[in-house]
Design a protein around this motif. Sequence first.
Motif, PDB file in Angstrom:
ATOM      1  N   GLU A 182      40.759  84.247  56.266  1.00 45.12           N
ATOM      2  CA  GLU A 182      39.378  83.749  56.287  1.00 45.12           C
ATOM      3  C   GLU A 182      39.348  82.231  56.151  1.00 45.12           C
ATOM      4  O   GLU A 182      38.991  81.681  55.100  1.00 45.12           O
ATOM      5  CB  GLU A 182      38.557  84.422  55.180  1.00 45.12           C
ATOM      6  CG  GLU A 182      38.300  85.892  55.440  1.00 45.12           C
ATOM      7  CD  GLU A 182      37.446  86.112  56.680  1.00 45.12           C
ATOM      8  OE1 GLU A 182      36.349  85.522  56.762  1.00 45.12           O
ATOM      9  OE2 GLU A 182      37.865  86.883  57.566  1.00 45.12           O
ATOM     10  N   LYS A 183      39.717  81.555  57.245  1.00 44.37           N
ATOM     11  CA  LYS A 183      39.763  80.097  57.256  1.00 44.37           C
ATOM     12  C   LYS A 183      38.776  79.548  58.287  1.00 44.37           C
ATOM     13  O   LYS A 183      38.705  80.045  59.402  1.00 44.37           O
ATOM     14  CB  LYS A 183      41.186  79.622  57.586  1.00 44.37           C
ATOM     15  CG  LYS A 183      42.212  79.956  56.514  1.00 44.37           C
ATOM     16  CD  LYS A 183      43.590  79.446  56.853  1.00 44.37           C
ATOM     17  CE  LYS A 183      44.296  80.338  57.836  1.00 44.37           C
ATOM     18  NZ  LYS A 183      45.728  79.981  58.015  1.00 44.37           N
ATOM     19  N   ILE A 184      38.029  78.559  57.870  1.00 43.37           N
ATOM     20  CA  ILE A 184      37.080  77.905  58.780  1.00 43.37           C
ATOM     21  C   ILE A 184      37.118  76.397  58.531  1.00 43.37           C
ATOM     22  O   ILE A 184      37.155  75.941  57.386  1.00 43.37           O
ATOM     23  CB  ILE A 184      35.637  78.428  58.585  1.00 43.37           C
ATOM     24  CG1 ILE A 184      35.216  78.342  57.111  1.00 43.37           C
ATOM     25  CG2 ILE A 184      35.495  79.846  59.087  1.00 43.37           C
ATOM     26  CD1 ILE A 184      33.744  78.663  56.886  1.00 43.37           C
ATOM     27  N   ARG A 193      37.282  80.181  53.513  1.00 46.25           N
ATOM     28  CA  ARG A 193      35.866  80.528  53.396  1.00 46.25           C
ATOM     29  C   ARG A 193      35.481  80.688  51.925  1.00 46.25           C
ATOM     30  O   ARG A 193      36.196  81.317  51.144  1.00 46.25           O
ATOM     31  CB  ARG A 193      35.601  81.831  54.143  1.00 46.25           C
ATOM     32  CG  ARG A 193      34.130  82.142  54.371  1.00 46.25           C
ATOM     33  CD  ARG A 193      33.963  83.477  55.078  1.00 46.25           C
ATOM     34  NE  ARG A 193      34.652  83.524  56.364  1.00 46.25           N
ATOM     35  CZ  ARG A 193      34.131  83.075  57.494  1.00 46.25           C
ATOM     36  NH1 ARG A 193      32.902  82.545  57.503  1.00 46.25           N
ATOM     37  NH2 ARG A 193      34.807  83.152  58.625  1.00 46.25           N
ATOM     38  N   GLU A 201      30.219  82.725  51.493  1.00 51.84           N
ATOM     39  CA  GLU A 201      30.176  82.719  52.955  1.00 51.84           C
ATOM     40  C   GLU A 201      30.686  84.023  53.574  1.00 51.84           C
ATOM     41  O   GLU A 201      30.620  84.198  54.785  1.00 51.84           O
ATOM     42  CB  GLU A 201      31.006  81.543  53.493  1.00 51.84           C
ATOM     43  CG  GLU A 201      30.422  80.182  53.147  1.00 51.84           C
ATOM     44  CD  GLU A 201      31.303  79.037  53.594  1.00 51.84           C
ATOM     45  OE1 GLU A 201      30.766  78.022  54.077  1.00 51.84           O
ATOM     46  OE2 GLU A 201      32.552  79.164  53.477  1.00 51.84           O
ATOM     47  N   SER A 255      33.019  87.207  45.976  1.00 51.91           N
ATOM     48  CA  SER A 255      32.516  87.152  47.348  1.00 51.91           C
ATOM     49  C   SER A 255      31.264  87.996  47.514  1.00 51.91           C
ATOM     50  O   SER A 255      30.970  88.895  46.726  1.00 51.91           O
ATOM     51  CB  SER A 255      33.596  87.626  48.331  1.00 51.91           C
ATOM     52  OG  SER A 255      33.766  89.024  48.238  1.00 51.91           O
TER      53      SER A 255
END
Length: 725
Positions: free
Chosen positions: A562-564, A569, A573, A664
């Motif tokens: 989960e990389k942005i 993240r 998010e 989360s």
Amino acid sequence: MDQALIERLAGLRGIGEAYHNYRGELKAFSLQTKAGILDAMGCPCDDEGEMAEAIAQAETARWRKFLPAVATARGSRVGIDINITAREFGASIVWRIIFENGSRLDGVTSTAECAEIWRGEIAGSWITRRRLELAVDLPPGYHEFEARISGGALERCLLIVSPAKCFEPTAIIDGRKLWGIAVQLYSLRSRGNWGMGDFHDLQTLIRWAAAHGAGFIGVNPLHALAPADPERASPYSASSRHFLNVMYIAVASVPEYATCAAAQARMADPQIVNRLNELRTRPHVDYRGVADLKLEILALLYREFCDRHLAARSERGGKFLGFVAAQGRPLQLHARFDALDRFFRATRGCASGWMSWPQEYRDVEGSSAERFARIHAAEIEFHAYLQWLAHEQLTQAQALTRELGMPIGLYGDYAVGANPSGSETWVDQASYSLGAEIGAPPDPLALKGQGWGIPPQDPAAMLAQRLQGFVRLIRNNMRCYGALRLDHVMSLCRLWWVPAGCAATEGAYVHYPLHQLLTVLSLESARNSCLVVGEDLGVVPDEMRQAMPEFGLYHYKVLLFEKISGRFRRPDEFVRRALAQATTHDMPTLRSYWEARDIELRRRLHLYPSSEVENDIVRERDADREMLLSALREQGLNPAHPNAPLEPYTAELGHALHLYLARSATALVALQIEDLLGMTDPVNVPGTNTEYPNWQRKVTADLEDIAAREDLAAQLAEINLARGS
């Protein structure tokens, strides 16, 4: 090969033209790949006459038949796509719905009132596809629709109506965020099991986790494997996904065990005691040793059951007979398969599976298989007894979760396919294309692509059977679970077919009836009160991304992916309707990931296509460690050690990452037991077979010791608090 005929037939049979790989590059499928897939579908490409006939059949099925094989709808209003010719325009359609409960509804509609979707010329005839709207409210269910155009022949189709979305538990609808523990059940250690985790261990884990606030326990696929060849142990290469792996039976928990003098005497033998201790203490599961011991004792328990319960017509005997009657012929055929498989392994020494049997036994309905069933009735009943015991113990485990107040309970796993030589393919050979295997194109986890050794189901055959095989599979896999994970959920939309003899990179996508399959899934989800999680990692087509929220399937989110925008993240998010984990069974453990031991392992196993690719992954891992620490600091979860990317892994780091995940927005969070224990060795290394002991590694502590650890209790209390419980 006639290129035009191949291209035309490939399009009719659902073979794609191209796809975007994980780098976003458009890759076209070769003519040779399409021809290989058509061959696997039973459409030989070396005979133009046969190809022309196959094209005509496919066009008739798609454009010339008045009704489709299956029509589906979500909600109460239904539209059915029909094909009519020019001369039928304006004629009346006389139709009838035969509801699941046997009631009927009749109606008449003009073809002129049906909205046109498409028109064109097929084999010299003008065809128009139109939408027949039924202006009635229909209940969810499997109904029969029959219709004819005035003066024409009557046609029928299966009409499946589902709720708008898959089931969601009340707790989630009310806003709760649940967490649970994910385990490979076979990997559990305890002082009471027989060398691999079993259903009694599952109950022990349930009690411990529920006491700390867990809402579910996630398990690997529990599908039936091959008792005749217990070393064929991958839970994702099932003999049959309709039934259970009998090696998970907790033998000492079977009621007959307490009353069977022969079993008690055998288990008191010093040699057996030593064997049992050795099986328990090994770091890897000795599947052969476990199976030999369990099947020996279970055979004694079966004889005790026959004498004490079947002969006496006791209540327990009646329950078994009721189970056998309810499961019907599918159970009889699966039990027959296991009996045949053990017989040929013992008498001929051949490999497990029907493809190794004498030719006359490969026909499931043949006279040889029927004769064997008559002669070996007791052996077949023994295998049915084993399935009953497994089903009984798994059902008891789920009942325990409800008793302890877990909102979901057991979270099961449904494999994407079955072993080519197993029971499922033997019983349903018409559905499976044995001249190909399914897999995946290259992605960051498997840069050479993947071939899984599992035959694909032909979508045309599935529709010809009106999806009944899929209905039974989903129903059978939901009956003991509160949630079900669909491995490689993209298979509902398309599957990567690799023709026999080709590399995994030389495959192509074959498309499936997505909305029909999802309608079945939604209906069975509602009827079984079972939430559905779709494992949507890898290359996900846009149609699947849109359909998942539309039908209420939960996404599957992995923290390490989960990389942005050059960062991980943030917890807020994450999408709500999802299950999130730090890693998976196909990935390194958190410790291995942090210390880059997985990179070294893959180097030793020669899994990198080039040194350049390996160097890129090393650089990416260095950056990821820094990004992880930065993400933790932003959340105030910065562990004292490690506080720099090159420092060794600590339990404190693992707990911080779990807390990050627990914060989360996802409705579900799963913690892998390996990461709670700080383990290093992975469960499975994709792209390997015998090079690494996949599906064998046990956890590093007994359940009794895990339950007594105060540090784990404290960690779970913080997880529970972070989830808002």
